[in-house]
Design a protein around this motif. Structure first.
Motif, PDB file in Angstrom:
ATOM      1  N   LYS A  71      50.267  52.780  12.521  1.00 55.70           N
ATOM      2  CA  LYS A  71      50.269  51.352  12.214  1.00 55.70           C
ATOM      3  C   LYS A  71      50.930  50.569  13.342  1.00 55.70           C
ATOM      4  O   LYS A  71      50.506  49.460  13.682  1.00 55.70           O
ATOM      5  CB  LYS A  71      50.989  51.099  10.887  1.00 55.70           C
ATOM      6  N   ASP A  72      51.961  51.141  13.957  1.00 50.40           N
ATOM      7  CA  ASP A  72      52.676  50.439  15.022  1.00 50.40           C
ATOM      8  C   ASP A  72      51.800  50.225  16.253  1.00 50.40           C
ATOM      9  O   ASP A  72      51.834  49.157  16.857  1.00 50.40           O
ATOM     10  CB  ASP A  72      53.951  51.194  15.409  1.00 50.40           C
ATOM     11  N   ILE A  73      51.005  51.203  16.619  1.00 46.47           N
ATOM     12  CA  ILE A  73      50.152  51.027  17.802  1.00 46.47           C
ATOM     13  C   ILE A  73      49.028  50.034  17.484  1.00 46.47           C
ATOM     14  O   ILE A  73      48.629  49.249  18.342  1.00 46.47           O
ATOM     15  CB  ILE A  73      49.618  52.374  18.346  1.00 46.47           C
ATOM     16  N   LYS A  74      48.564  50.011  16.236  1.00 46.73           N
ATOM     17  CA  LYS A  74      47.572  49.009  15.830  1.00 46.73           C
ATOM     18  C   LYS A  74      48.160  47.608  15.974  1.00 46.73           C
ATOM     19  O   LYS A  74      47.497  46.690  16.448  1.00 46.73           O
ATOM     20  CB  LYS A  74      47.136  49.240  14.378  1.00 46.73           C
ATOM     21  N   LYS A  75      49.416  47.467  15.546  1.00 47.95           N
ATOM     22  CA  LYS A  75      50.093  46.178  15.684  1.00 47.95           C
ATOM     23  C   LYS A  75      50.173  45.775  17.154  1.00 47.95           C
ATOM     24  O   LYS A  75      49.853  44.643  17.517  1.00 47.95           O
ATOM     25  CB  LYS A  75      51.511  46.238  15.112  1.00 47.95           C
ATOM     26  N   LEU A  76      50.624  46.705  17.994  1.00 49.50           N
ATOM     27  CA  LEU A  76      50.791  46.387  19.417  1.00 49.50           C
ATOM     28  C   LEU A  76      49.479  45.976  20.071  1.00 49.50           C
ATOM     29  O   LEU A  76      49.450  45.027  20.864  1.00 49.50           O
ATOM     30  CB  LEU A  76      51.388  47.577  20.171  1.00 49.50           C
ATOM     31  N   ILE A  77      48.408  46.675  19.749  1.00 51.56           N
ATOM     32  CA  ILE A  77      47.104  46.314  20.317  1.00 51.56           C
ATOM     33  C   ILE A  77      46.737  44.894  19.883  1.00 51.56           C
ATOM     34  O   ILE A  77      46.296  44.079  20.701  1.00 51.56           O
ATOM     35  CB  ILE A  77      46.033  47.333  19.903  1.00 51.56           C
ATOM     36  N   ALA A  78      46.943  44.576  18.614  1.00 53.21           N
ATOM     37  CA  ALA A  78      46.663  43.221  18.118  1.00 53.21           C
ATOM     38  C   ALA A  78      47.563  42.197  18.810  1.00 53.21           C
ATOM     39  O   ALA A  78      47.106  41.113  19.187  1.00 53.21           O
ATOM     40  CB  ALA A  78      46.842  43.163  16.603  1.00 53.21           C
ATOM     41  N   TYR A  79      48.841  42.529  18.995  1.00 49.87           N
ATOM     42  CA  TYR A  79      49.771  41.622  19.665  1.00 49.87           C
ATOM     43  C   TYR A  79      49.316  41.346  21.100  1.00 49.87           C
ATOM     44  O   TYR A  79      49.319  40.205  21.559  1.00 49.87           O
ATOM     45  CB  TYR A  79      51.196  42.187  19.697  1.00 49.87           C
TER      46      TYR A  79
END
Length: 170
Positions: A3-11
């Protein structure tokens, strides 16, 4: 994919910064930005420490290498950024404008917990680990760190009035 890497990509997409791990500089940028965003209040479960004079998270590195091996499309992670997080991202954009040197200086100052220390002490400690940074890079980094960590709720009416008085001095 975590979930954290998904967040970072979106950010990164929101910030208009390419999420790319093809070079050391690009991976270094991902580490810096992730650390800064976490420090600003984004809920990321990466733990950072000082490694080769910069913020580094081995779990973040594992995540971005894992998704790179899966040939993931970095244009869309499926994570929807809530309004609270957009406020933090907008603040990041307004403060940095993607200046790599300022990010390097500010992230290291934040990691070493030097944000509110005396300028001379900050310059001395930073020169020991980052001799390539100029005094102005370090001062700007410290000022950027203060801006990043400043919360609007700290801005009282009295402080606003005092700031306006300082702004009006010729």
């Amino acid at each position: 994919m975590s979930k954290d890497i998904k967040k970072l990509i979106a950010y990164f997409n929101y910030l208009g910064i390419k999420f790319n791990i093809n070079s050391f500089e690009e991976r270094f940028q991902i580490q810096k930005i992730a650390f800064i965003l976490k420090t600003m209040g984004m809920e990321l479960n990466y733990n950072f420490h000082l490694w080769k004079h910069r913020p580094y998270s081995s779990s973040l590195a594992k995540d971005y290498y894992d998704i790179n091996n899966d040939n993931h499309n970095f244009n869309n992670s499926g994570y929807i950024i809530p309004e609270r997080e957009k406020i933090i991202l907008d603040k990041f954009i307004n403060i940095f404008d993607t200046n790599i040197i300022q990010m390097e200086s500010a992230s290291t100052i934040m990691l070493l917990n030097l944000t509110y220390e005396d300028v001379e002490l900050v310059e001395k400690k930073m020169k020991e680990i980052k001799p390539h940074l100029s005094d102005m890079d370090i001062i700007n980094g410290q000022n950027k760190a203060k801006e990043l960590l400043f919360k609007d709720e700290f801005l009282t009416d009295e402080l606003k009035s005092e700031m306006m008085e300082w702004d009006n001095i010729d």
